[in-house]
Design a protein around this motif. Structure first.
Motif, PDB file in Angstrom:
ATOM      1  N   GLY A 121     -14.279  -9.145  -5.654  1.00 25.65           N
ATOM      2  CA  GLY A 121     -13.931  -8.592  -4.326  1.00 25.65           C
ATOM      3  C   GLY A 121     -13.043  -7.470  -3.939  1.00 25.65           C
ATOM      4  N   ILE A 122     -12.814  -7.416  -2.745  1.00 30.01           N
ATOM      5  CA  ILE A 122     -12.145  -6.082  -2.213  1.00 30.01           C
ATOM      6  C   ILE A 122     -10.698  -6.774  -1.507  1.00 30.01           C
ATOM      7  CG2 ILE A 122     -13.410  -5.981  -0.200  1.00 30.01           C
ATOM      8  CD1 ILE A 122     -12.976  -2.871  -0.418  1.00 30.01           C
ATOM      9  N   ASN A 123      -9.491  -6.104  -1.771  1.00 31.48           N
ATOM     10  CA  ASN A 123      -8.560  -6.146  -0.773  1.00 31.48           C
ATOM     11  C   ASN A 123      -8.197  -5.038   0.159  1.00 31.48           C
ATOM     12  OD1 ASN A 123      -8.013  -8.712  -1.980  1.00 31.48           O
ATOM     13  ND2 ASN A 123      -7.034  -8.092  -3.668  1.00 31.48           N
ATOM     14  N   MET A 124      -8.163  -5.194   1.302  1.00 36.30           N
ATOM     15  CA  MET A 124      -7.894  -4.111   2.190  1.00 36.30           C
ATOM     16  C   MET A 124      -6.576  -4.407   2.888  1.00 36.30           C
ATOM     17  SD  MET A 124     -11.419  -3.471   4.029  1.00 36.30           S
ATOM     18  CE  MET A 124     -11.839  -5.393   4.258  1.00 36.30           C
ATOM     19  N   THR A 125      -5.384  -3.288   2.704  1.00 33.23           N
ATOM     20  CA  THR A 125      -4.176  -3.549   3.273  1.00 33.23           C
ATOM     21  C   THR A 125      -3.854  -2.758   4.229  1.00 33.23           C
ATOM     22  OG1 THR A 125      -3.308  -4.427   1.035  1.00 33.23           O
ATOM     23  CG2 THR A 125      -1.634  -4.101   2.859  1.00 33.23           C
TER      24      THR A 125
END
Length: 146
Positions: A121-125
């Motif tokens: 998946g992806i993490n967006m901060t």
């Protein structure tokens, strides 16, 4: 359950300790203080607390609302456009971090976003500042493979 023979109030022993003004116990001296039925009586202490200034806390909440709005814009775009989602996933799979960032910024958000991804998946901060102070951070993690 162990029954201790000294349950009469007249047999209660009172003795001082260094940390507490007074300890009252139904047990004679010599029983360790960690005994489960050991009774502690302490007197309330009063502290003077400094006045609080909610200014930064308030400004942080305002900035967090902006971050949440920007995150909502990105999530809406991913949810409504399979083509956009496919472009983000393809760029991430090919390790094109700049392209992933460009695609996310192309949604029209104003916040600074740091992305990271892995095969799952992806993490967006989403980050923001109040003045020169980093005040808030919102991380959104999305799964794209189970």
């Amino acid at each position: 359950m162990y029954n201790y023979p000294y349950h009469n109030v007249s047999q209660m022993h009172v003795f001082p300790t260094p940390n507490y003004p007074m300890i009252q116990s139904t047990y004679p001296q010599g029983i360790p203080s960690f005994h489960p039925n050991y009774h502690w009586y302490s007197y309330p202490t009063y502290r003077q607390y400094p006045d609080v200034d909610p200014t930064l806390f308030n400004e942080s909440a305002i900035e967090m609302q902006k971050l949440m709005n920007d995150a909502s814009i990105v999530l809406k775009r991913i949810a409504e456009s399979k083509d956009f989602a496919k472009k983000v996933m393809s760029a991430a799979q090919e390790s094109h971090l700049q392209e992933v960032d460009r695609l996310i910024q192309s949604t029209g958000i104003k916040s600074k976003v740091e992305t990271s991804f892995n095969p799952d998946g992806i993490n967006m901060t989403f980050k923001s500042k109040v003045g020169q102070t980093d005040c808030c951070k919102l991380t959104v993690a999305l799964l794209w493979r189970g």
